[in-house]
Design an enzyme around this catalytic site. Sequence first.
Site, PDB file in Angstrom:
ATOM      1  N   SER A  60       0.797  -1.266   0.011  1.00 50.54           N
ATOM      2  CA  SER A  60      -0.071   0.013   0.111  1.00 50.54           C
ATOM      3  C   SER A  60       0.847   1.284   0.060  1.00 50.54           C
ATOM      4  CB  SER A  60      -0.801   0.014   1.280  1.00 50.54           C
ATOM      5  OG  SER A  60      -1.772  -1.076   1.169  1.00 50.54           O
TER       6      SER A  60
HETATM    7  N1  SAH Z   1      -0.979  -4.220   3.639  1.00 53.78           N
HETATM    8  C1  SAH Z   1      -0.145  -4.769   2.578  1.00 53.78           C
HETATM    9  C2  SAH Z   1      -1.214  -4.821   1.358  1.00 53.78           C
HETATM   10  C3  SAH Z   1      -1.190  -5.856   0.477  1.00 53.78           C
HETATM   11  S1  SAH Z   1      -2.562  -5.991  -0.552  1.00 53.78           S
HETATM   12  C4  SAH Z   1       0.960  -4.395   2.220  1.00 53.78           C
HETATM   13  O1  SAH Z   1       1.148  -2.977   2.617  1.00 53.78           O
HETATM   14  O2  SAH Z   1       2.061  -4.847   2.085  1.00 53.78           O
HETATM   15  C5  SAH Z   1      -3.799  -6.997   0.205  1.00 53.78           C
HETATM   16  C6  SAH Z   1      -3.475  -8.120   0.368  1.00 53.78           C
HETATM   17  O3  SAH Z   1      -4.668  -8.892   0.899  1.00 53.78           O
HETATM   18  C7  SAH Z   1      -2.664  -9.169  -0.451  1.00 53.78           C
HETATM   19  O4  SAH Z   1      -1.706  -9.601  -0.044  1.00 53.78           O
HETATM   20  C8  SAH Z   1      -3.822 -10.318  -0.697  1.00 53.78           C
HETATM   21  O5  SAH Z   1      -3.384 -11.566  -0.980  1.00 53.78           O
HETATM   22  C9  SAH Z   1      -4.518 -10.256   0.734  1.00 53.78           C
HETATM   23  N2  SAH Z   1      -5.933 -10.749   0.670  1.00 53.78           N
HETATM   24  C10 SAH Z   1      -6.907 -10.639  -0.228  1.00 53.78           C
HETATM   25  N3  SAH Z   1      -7.856 -11.281   0.008  1.00 53.78           N
HETATM   26  C11 SAH Z   1      -7.654 -11.876   1.357  1.00 53.78           C
HETATM   27  C12 SAH Z   1      -8.287 -12.765   1.869  1.00 53.78           C
HETATM   28  N4  SAH Z   1      -9.720 -13.438   1.860  1.00 53.78           N
HETATM   29  N5  SAH Z   1      -7.736 -12.953   3.320  1.00 53.78           N
HETATM   30  C13 SAH Z   1      -6.371 -12.871   3.448  1.00 53.78           C
HETATM   31  N6  SAH Z   1      -5.613 -11.815   2.693  1.00 53.78           N
HETATM   32  C14 SAH Z   1      -6.265 -11.401   1.654  1.00 53.78           C
END
Ligand code: SAH
Length: 210
Positions: A60
């Site tokens: 993010s």
């Molecule tokens: N906070 C993270 C954002 C990653 S993007 C950062 O700054 O790196 C969002 C993440 O949510 C992805 O890694 C994706 O795989 C995860 N995600 C999506 N759906 C999900 C679910 N149902 N359960 C767990 N993780 C999920």
Amino acid sequence: MTSQRTRERLVQRLVEQGIRNSAVLDVMRVTPRHLFLDEAMAHRAYEDVALPIGFQQTLSQPYVVARMTELLLAEGPRSRVLEIGTGSGYQTAILAQLVGEVYSVERIKPLLQKARQRMRQLRLRNVQMNHADGGMGWEACGPYDGIVVTAAPERIPEDLLSQLATGGRMVIPVGKERQHLQVITRTHEGYETEIVEAVFFVPLRPGKAK
Ligand code: SAH
């Protein structure tokens, strides 16, 4: 690239964009964002943009991380925080330095494994991680006085609402093409919703991946 001065500039930009919580700004100043990216992307770590981390997912934008953390802490400190969507672990690391315990759930295993290594590298010992579908929360460790969701569902999953403690706050992007950041507060009477601002997150997907 990784210097304190580069991070200082990032923090100044966050202040210009309206981030006010000094504890959040301090933690963002000392947390090395480049460690959360693959080498090929690390030179862009201190730009205020979302960056790819593989598996079609993104780390993010710093402003969004700061804003969500500030909203989570707006009514006082939090002792047990559930994070859905560990991704790179950057938001996890920021939270770990500001709250009691962090419980983070990710559905893509290789991302979770890398994030776990980064927590060890940074000696953040108050983080537990789980490879699971975060749409179901992490019931065994709840209820939580804070929940942060970093992938957007079209509607807020019931399980997340039920794992929020009374007095707890959930910060979550909601929507499909048009998404808004919402803050949900659980009171004795029910749930209060505050719509904060437009955002863009990857979708919250059902089920767990390999
Ligand atoms: N906070 C993270 C954002 C990653 S993007 C950062 O700054 O790196 C969002 C993440 O949510 C992805 O890694 C994706 O795989 C995860 N995600 C999506 N759906 C999900 C679910 N149902 N359960 C767990 N993780 C999920």
